[in-house]
Scaffold this motif. Structure first.
Motif, short mmCIF file in Angstrom:
data_model
loop_
_atom_site.label_atom_id
_atom_site.label_comp_id
_atom_site.label_asym_id
_atom_site.label_seq_id
_atom_site.Cartn_x
_atom_site.Cartn_y
_atom_site.Cartn_z
N THR A 1 44.23 78.29 55.82
CA THR A 1 44.01 79.68 55.40
C THR A 1 44.36 80.61 56.56
O THR A 1 44.46 80.16 57.70
CB THR A 1 42.54 79.90 55.00
N PRO A 2 44.55 81.91 56.31
CA PRO A 2 44.79 82.85 57.41
C PRO A 2 43.68 82.81 58.45
O PRO A 2 43.95 82.89 59.66
CB PRO A 2 44.84 84.20 56.70
N ALA A 3 42.44 82.65 58.01
CA ALA A 3 41.32 82.58 58.95
C ALA A 3 41.43 81.33 59.82
O ALA A 3 41.16 81.37 61.03
CB ALA A 3 40.00 82.59 58.20
N PHE A 4 41.84 80.19 59.21
CA PHE A 4 41.98 78.96 59.99
C PHE A 4 43.09 79.12 61.02
O PHE A 4 42.97 78.65 62.16
CB PHE A 4 42.27 77.77 59.07
N ARG A 5 44.17 79.80 60.64
CA ARG A 5 45.29 79.97 61.57
C ARG A 5 44.86 80.82 62.77
O ARG A 5 45.26 80.53 63.91
CB ARG A 5 46.49 80.59 60.86
N ARG A 6 44.07 81.83 62.54
CA ARG A 6 43.58 82.64 63.66
C ARG A 6 42.67 81.82 64.56
O ARG A 6 42.74 81.89 65.79
CB ARG A 6 42.84 83.88 63.12
N GLN A 7 41.81 81.02 63.93
CA GLN A 7 40.91 80.16 64.71
C GLN A 7 41.71 79.13 65.51
O GLN A 7 41.43 78.87 66.69
CB GLN A 7 39.93 79.46 63.76
N LEU A 8 42.71 78.55 64.87
CA LEU A 8 43.53 77.52 65.54
C LEU A 8 44.26 78.11 66.74
O LEU A 8 44.31 77.50 67.81
CB LEU A 8 44.54 76.93 64.54
N SER A 9 44.83 79.31 66.58
CA SER A 9 45.54 79.95 67.68
C SER A 9 44.62 80.16 68.88
O SER A 9 45.00 79.89 70.03
CB SER A 9 46.11 81.30 67.23
N ALA A 10 43.40 80.60 68.62
CA ALA A 10 42.44 80.82 69.71
C ALA A 10 42.05 79.51 70.37
O ALA A 10 41.94 79.42 71.61
CB ALA A 10 41.21 81.53 69.16
N GLN A 11 41.86 78.45 69.57
CA GLN A 11 41.47 77.16 70.13
C GLN A 11 42.58 76.55 70.97
O GLN A 11 42.34 75.99 72.05
CB GLN A 11 41.07 76.22 69.00
N LEU A 12 43.81 76.66 70.51
CA LEU A 12 44.93 76.10 71.24
C LEU A 12 45.11 76.80 72.59
O LEU A 12 45.47 76.17 73.59
CB LEU A 12 46.22 76.20 70.42
N ALA A 13 44.86 78.09 72.62
CA ALA A 13 44.97 78.84 73.88
C ALA A 13 43.89 78.41 74.87
O ALA A 13 44.13 78.38 76.08
CB ALA A 13 44.87 80.33 73.59
N GLN A 14 42.71 78.05 74.35
CA GLN A 14 41.59 77.70 75.22
C GLN A 14 41.75 76.32 75.86
O GLN A 14 41.27 76.09 76.97
CB GLN A 14 40.28 77.74 74.43
N ILE A 15 42.40 75.40 75.16
CA ILE A 15 42.41 74.02 75.65
C ILE A 15 43.70 73.66 76.39
O ILE A 15 43.88 72.52 76.78
CB ILE A 15 42.22 73.03 74.49
N ALA A 16 44.60 74.61 76.57
CA ALA A 16 45.82 74.30 77.33
C ALA A 16 45.44 73.79 78.71
O ALA A 16 44.58 74.35 79.38
CB ALA A 16 46.67 75.56 77.44
#
Length: 328
Positions: free
Chosen positions: A272-287
């Motif tokens: 969902t759009p909400a999941f995509r926003r959450q995923l983008s934030a999570q991917l940025a945090q764990i780099a």
């Protein structure tokens, strides 16, 4: 020894009236020392025609043929066990040429390995010789920590630590094949330095801090489905590879949808759009800088097939997700 192998070694050599030679006479005919003849005779490689009345060994012309063959094989650096097998196959009426071919093939493989090691040492020496004094100390430290040629087991161990423990063996093997670059047989000095730096990355103590279930924070174990994630990611990377290789601007499309679906599948949640926003934030945090550095270095090593690394595809897809969200 059958005639097919020994024929080329036969020669019309005069023998004693009894048709045999002493150990000294055989050594003289073959141009070797008595010690050499005794050594091969004690190993059972030289046939004796009999013994003298005083109990001394006597040898016939076939022993000279055999000795010349042994010397030729040893001149090629064939080890004695392989020489034994070649001679034994001939004596047992097996195909002696087949045994000889196998022995030569083994020796060619061993020589290829030795030559590769020498080329790596030569490239490493050039790397150290053709640099400044300030660079030399650091490069010497890096190269000294790595075998030449480098052992890719260390690189594979790095990924086995990072990847989830429950991946199917087939999938894990495929990922390792794609993630671990193979050392070239004839490296350039810069490639030696790249592998030395890769080794430094994967043996960095910070590796112990990388422990994730895929590129997203670890969900509860009963909901984590790493195989779903990594199967999906491999498909997404394949879809994105052409755009990455041709340096296309990251954009939405089938590759991005597959990328997001893989992460959604990990958590068994809808895309969902909400999941995509959450995923983008999570991917940025764990780099993690060590993983980023690994892929930067891996991209500098020529692959057997010209395609972008997993890291390059992952970066492109993450950028595509951020771009889509920016314009949503």
């Amino acid at each position: 020894m059958t005639a097919s192998v020994s024929a080329s070694f036969s020669a019309a050599v005069p023998v004693s009236p009894e048709g045999t030679w002493s150990i000294g006479e055989l050594a003289q005919q073959a141009g070797v020392t008595v010690k050499t003849v005794r050594f091969y005779s004690d190993r059972g490689l030289l046939p004796e025609a009999g013994r003298s009345t005083g109990g001394h060994r006597r040898y016939g012309p076939e022993a000279l043929d055999r000795l010349r063959l042994i010397r030729s094989l040893r001149a090629l650096d064939l080890p004695l066990p392989q020489v034994d097998r070649v001679l034994a196959d001939g004596d047992s009426n097996a195909d002696p040429d087949s045994a000889l071919q196998d022995a030569l093939a083994d020796q060619l493989n061993a020589l290829g390995t030795q030559l590769t090691a020498l080329r790596w040492r030569e490239a490493a020496l050039h790397l150290l010789h053709d640099c400044t004094a300030a660079e030399r100390a650091d490069r010497l430290r890096l190269i000294g920590a790595m075998t030449t040629p480098p052992n890719t087991t260390t690189l594979a161990r790095f990924w086995r630590h990072i990847l989830p423990p429950r991946l199917p063996a087939r999938l894990l093997s495929t990922i390792l094949d794609e993630a671990v670059p193979q050392p070239p047989a004839d490296p350039t000095p810069p490639q030696v330095l790249t592998f030395a730096r890769l080794h430094a990355v994967v043996t960095n103590p910070g590796v112990l801090d990388i422990n994730i279930c895929g590129p997203t924070p670890r969900p509860p174990s009963d909901h984590c489905r790493p195989a779903v994630l990594y199967e999906g990611l491999r498909e997404a990377y394949g879809l994105a590879a052409t755009d990455v290789q041709t340096q296309q601007t990251p954009h939405a499309g089938e590759a991005l949808d597959c990328f997001v679906a893989a992460h959604a599948g990990l958590r068994n949640t809808p895309d969902t759009p909400a999941f995509r926003r959450q995923l983008s934030a999570q991917l940025a945090q764990i780099a993690h800088p060590l993983i980023d550095r690994y892929w930067q270095l891996a991209a500098e090593i020529p692959a057997l097939t010209p395609k972008p690394t997993i890291g390059a595809c992952d970066d492109w897809l993450r950028a595509a997700l951020d771009t889509q969200l920016a314009y949503a």
